[in-house]
Design an enzyme around this catalytic site. Sequence first.
Site, short mmCIF file in Angstrom:
data_model
loop_
_atom_site.label_atom_id
_atom_site.label_comp_id
_atom_site.label_asym_id
_atom_site.label_seq_id
_atom_site.Cartn_x
_atom_site.Cartn_y
_atom_site.Cartn_z
N ASP A 108 3.16 5.24 4.71
CA ASP A 108 3.40 4.58 3.49
C ASP A 108 4.74 3.70 3.50
O ASP A 108 5.55 4.43 4.00
CB ASP A 108 3.48 5.77 2.34
CG ASP A 108 3.56 5.31 1.02
OD1 ASP A 108 3.31 4.23 0.92
OD2 ASP A 108 4.00 6.03 0.18
N GLU A 164 -3.04 -2.14 3.23
CA GLU A 164 -2.49 -2.52 1.82
C GLU A 164 -1.09 -3.45 2.08
O GLU A 164 -0.28 -2.90 2.87
CB GLU A 164 -2.17 -1.09 1.19
CG GLU A 164 -1.45 -1.35 -0.21
CD GLU A 164 -1.37 -0.09 -1.03
OE1 GLU A 164 -2.64 0.41 -1.35
OE2 GLU A 164 -0.45 0.09 -1.73
#
Length: 491
Positions: free
Chosen positions: A162, A271
């Site tokens: 992340d 992402e």
Amino acid sequence: MISTVETLSRFLETNRDYKVYDRSVRQLDKSEWAMAKVGQEKVLLVVGDEDVLNRLEGRVKEGVKVAPTNHANRLVLNDLFSFTKPTAFGNKVTTMGVGDRLGLASPGHIEVMRNRRVRPILAQQSIRELNLTSRTIYDVLDAAAFAAFQEGYTDGFGADGDHLKEKEDIKLALDAGMTMLTLDCSDHINNDVESYSKEELEERYFALPEEERQSYEDRYLNQTFDLNELELTFSKDELMYNVLLYIDALNYMVLINEEYILPATQDIDFEISIDETQTVTKPSSHFFVANELINQGVTVNSLAPRFIGEFQKGVDYMGDIEAFEKDLEKHALIAKHFDYKLSIHSGSDKFSAFPIITKHTDGLFHLKTAGTNWLEAIRVLAKHDPELFERMHKYAFEHFPEAQAYYHITPDLESIKPIEDVNVADYPDYMNDRNARQVWHVTYGVLLTAKNEDGSSKFKEEFFKSLINLEDEYRESLINHIGKHLDLLNL
Ligand SMILES: [Zn+2]
């Protein structure tokens, strides 16, 4: 000869301190497997095939291999039971990131998402969170894999590196088996563009090679991009602004795609995050970034813009909710146009925004939550271990200024009731107070790394011990709280 099942049940009859997790019991060829808790530890219990037993670290007791839930044994588990390995989901499955800072939340997360129209990204930790909790990426993956095994959860879970920025972290995450990468491009986004005068904007734009400028102008000027209910056009100024804002970031995204995503041996949900900026992402900017990426052959699985209003940690949406709806609708149309999922970061507790998100994305999106899972742990503590809660609460409030440096939050400290004036039975109410929530939300690192004078940890060991004993309560608390998220998201 007695069967493997019999050997295991005899073992459990004579060793009453081993509590088996019912859903973990399963067979593999000629071996019988279960996970159990003994004291504060979780272990695998395996009977059967000598070859399988020999692969696991641990010791044999009464014919049963008692194997610790450590990293080496997790790798064996991954090899034998593919559902314990993280997986990529692609752009047609709604996913929810549920960062588990403590390594204890996944059983609750699995239970709440079981049989819902969403898949969990159980492992999701930023470098900042890893540093502040002194955990490694391997710890995070181990915890997720063992949770899937404990819960007998075979529907698949993801693992997200992340908000990664640096190449070395990206390499580490992908080598470790992460199946999602959230590339944080904020270091390459030129925020100064916001303050450029028209002359400055032009000067910098005209410093680019003519060929490059021409190519942008051919592709963006004097035309209308028709995205169903949204029409986008670019003025020369808007084009110059977007080019200068994102040119370095785009180069970096393409580079990471070529160097790490494409060569990776596992499938990866890629992402792009452009949300950690000082200004709201304009729909035209979102379109520009996506269009450029797709032109350069990058497959985007999800993209996180920065929406209008504030998505502060651990509290509901702050700002004009109608303006948010209009803004989100445009971003959702852009995501649909390019066929990727809109990603919503800092998604915990945004209850008033959830129905809007589902409405405009047709229920297909990625939503990230993290800190709220830690807050639920604190709620459990407040209720069942008020003495420890009280000490941690005092420390958290004393040390809030150090923690605040890492996060953008604005709690009103004056409005929080001093703990001396609160009845012990009302301690859990702190978790319903938005200001107190924010303080707790960001002080996890300060608390878990706090040391006594002799160098021992001030709270960490005691905290984990307490929470491991309160495993069922924590699980229930997460099912309830994340369940509320899922209900409002209509998942
Ligand atoms: Zn973000």
